[in-house]
Motif scaffolding. Structure first.
Motif, short mmCIF file in Angstrom:
data_model
loop_
_atom_site.label_atom_id
_atom_site.label_comp_id
_atom_site.label_asym_id
_atom_site.label_seq_id
_atom_site.Cartn_x
_atom_site.Cartn_y
_atom_site.Cartn_z
N SER A 116 1.19 -1.57 0.05
CA SER A 116 -0.13 0.72 -0.05
C SER A 116 0.52 1.00 -0.28
CB SER A 116 -0.72 -0.07 1.11
OG SER A 116 -1.81 -1.07 1.23
N CYS A 117 0.20 2.22 -0.54
CA CYS A 117 0.96 3.69 -0.92
C CYS A 117 -0.16 4.45 -0.33
CB CYS A 117 1.43 3.70 -1.74
SG CYS A 117 2.31 5.33 -1.73
N ALA A 118 0.11 4.97 0.95
CA ALA A 118 -0.26 6.15 1.47
C ALA A 118 -0.16 7.50 0.71
CB ALA A 118 -0.97 6.24 2.75
N ALA A 119 -1.23 8.38 -0.16
CA ALA A 119 -0.52 9.76 -0.18
C ALA A 119 -0.93 10.72 0.13
CB ALA A 119 -0.63 9.16 -1.91
N SER A 120 -0.30 11.81 0.42
CA SER A 120 -0.92 12.95 1.33
C SER A 120 -0.21 14.97 0.53
CB SER A 120 -1.31 13.01 2.52
OG SER A 120 0.43 13.18 3.01
N GLY A 121 -0.92 15.36 0.24
CA GLY A 121 -0.49 16.79 -0.24
C GLY A 121 -1.68 16.68 -1.60
N ARG A 122 -0.50 17.58 -2.43
CA ARG A 122 -0.96 18.25 -3.44
C ARG A 122 -0.92 16.39 -5.23
NH1 ARG A 122 -0.03 23.88 -6.30
NH2 ARG A 122 -0.71 23.61 -8.52
N ILE A 123 -1.73 16.10 -5.21
CA ILE A 123 -1.36 14.76 -5.06
C ILE A 123 -1.47 15.11 -7.12
CG2 ILE A 123 -2.42 13.12 -5.97
CD1 ILE A 123 -2.92 12.32 -3.23
N ILE A 124 -2.53 15.83 -7.15
CA ILE A 124 -3.37 16.31 -8.86
C ILE A 124 -2.12 17.62 -8.91
CG2 ILE A 124 -4.38 16.86 -10.33
CD1 ILE A 124 -6.46 15.89 -8.56
N GLY A 125 -1.52 17.04 -10.37
CA GLY A 125 -0.55 18.22 -10.48
C GLY A 125 -0.93 19.78 -11.49
N SER A 126 -0.77 20.71 -11.58
CA SER A 126 -1.03 21.39 -12.46
C SER A 126 -1.68 21.87 -13.81
CB SER A 126 0.37 22.77 -12.09
OG SER A 126 1.25 22.25 -13.21
N HIS A 127 -1.33 20.53 -14.60
CA HIS A 127 -2.14 20.47 -15.91
C HIS A 127 -3.96 19.08 -15.16
CE1 HIS A 127 1.35 21.87 -17.36
NE2 HIS A 127 2.43 20.31 -16.81
N GLY A 128 -3.99 19.06 -13.77
CA GLY A 128 -4.88 18.48 -13.28
C GLY A 128 -4.65 16.93 -14.05
N SER A 129 -3.94 16.54 -13.97
CA SER A 129 -3.76 15.05 -13.34
C SER A 129 -2.60 14.63 -12.92
CB SER A 129 -3.23 14.97 -15.25
OG SER A 129 -2.29 15.38 -15.85
N LYS B 223 -9.39 6.85 -0.39
CA LYS B 223 -8.39 7.07 0.22
C LYS B 223 -6.58 7.19 -0.40
CE LYS B 223 -10.15 2.81 2.30
NZ LYS B 223 -10.60 1.78 2.79
N ASN B 224 -6.95 7.83 -1.29
CA ASN B 224 -5.72 8.15 -1.74
C ASN B 224 -4.51 7.66 -1.51
OD1 ASN B 224 -6.00 10.80 -2.79
ND2 ASN B 224 -6.43 12.09 -0.87
N THR B 225 -4.96 6.55 -2.00
CA THR B 225 -4.37 4.62 -1.26
C THR B 225 -4.23 4.15 -2.93
OG1 THR B 225 -4.58 4.43 0.82
CG2 THR B 225 -3.86 3.17 -0.66
N LEU B 226 -2.65 4.08 -2.88
CA LEU B 226 -2.39 3.15 -4.31
C LEU B 226 -2.08 1.43 -3.65
CD1 LEU B 226 -1.40 3.24 -7.32
CD2 LEU B 226 1.25 3.16 -7.10
N TYR B 227 -2.53 0.45 -4.65
CA TYR B 227 -1.83 -0.16 -4.37
C TYR B 227 -1.45 -1.05 -5.37
CZ TYR B 227 -5.79 0.08 -0.67
OH TYR B 227 -6.76 0.73 -0.10
N LEU B 228 -0.27 -2.97 -4.84
CA LEU B 228 0.86 -2.79 -5.66
C LEU B 228 -0.25 -4.81 -4.81
CD1 LEU B 228 1.75 -3.09 -8.32
CD2 LEU B 228 3.72 -3.56 -6.80
N GLN B 229 -1.07 -5.38 -5.71
CA GLN B 229 -0.98 -7.23 -5.23
C GLN B 229 -0.37 -7.51 -6.18
OE1 GLN B 229 -3.19 -8.42 -2.52
NE2 GLN B 229 -2.39 -10.36 -3.62
N MET B 230 0.64 -8.09 -5.50
CA MET B 230 1.87 -9.40 -6.14
C MET B 230 1.59 -10.42 -5.05
SD MET B 230 5.11 -7.02 -4.91
CE MET B 230 5.06 -7.52 -3.38
N ASN B 231 0.99 -11.69 -6.63
CA ASN B 231 1.29 -12.97 -6.23
C ASN B 231 2.55 -13.86 -7.28
OD1 ASN B 231 -1.13 -12.58 -5.43
ND2 ASN B 231 -2.30 -12.46 -7.56
N THR B 232 2.23 -15.18 -6.92
CA THR B 232 3.01 -16.03 -7.74
C THR B 232 4.54 -15.15 -7.12
OG1 THR B 232 0.56 -16.63 -9.06
CG2 THR B 232 3.88 -17.37 -9.31
#
Length: 126
Positions: free
Chosen positions: A21-34, A79-88
């Motif tokens: 998991s990666c919890a993000a906070s702050g100004r996540i969206i850049g000046s270009h809106g993405s 939740k402003n959270t990124l995940y990485l499910q890693m299998n095998t």
């Protein structure tokens, strides 16, 4: 500024699964809106390696060939959270995994990313 905090790394046996998991906070969206959120990994003595990334808006996803079919990147915007499910998991997946945010378009190279977390260690035993 963007703050990123990874979690979920640990020791796991070959063939096992983990979810980072990666919890993000702050100004996540850049000046270009993405923005782009990605996962990279690094082992001592080697360059940081692209694993997967996802864009917002649009949800475009790319994976490194080495993890395609085994790893899944996803995010929970509420939740402003990124995940990485890693299998095998394989011993070759052993590395420190980093979460990163890019504000200037999609990329699979680490210099294109503007903000980084501290990393979480994943160790796959054989």
């Amino acid at each position: 500024q963007v703050q990123l905090q990874e979690s979920g790394g640990r020791l796991v046996q070959t063939g096992g699964s983990l979810r980072l998991s990666c919890a993000a906070s702050g100004r996540i969206i850049g000046s270009h809106g993405s923005y782009v959120m990605g996962w990279f990994r690094q082992v001592p003595g080697k360059e940081r390696e692209f694993v997967a990334a996802i864009t917002w808006p649009g949800g475009h996803i790319e994976y490194a060939n080495s993890v395609k079919g085994r790893f899944t990147i996803s995010r929970d915007n509420t939740k402003n959270t990124l995940y990485l499910q890693m299998n095998t998991l394989e011993p070759g997946d052993t590395a420190v995994y980093y979460c990163a945010v890019a504000h200037h378009g999609f990329s699979t190279v680490s210099p294109a990313y503007d903000y980084w977390g501290q990393g979480t260690q994943v160790t796959v035993s054989s």
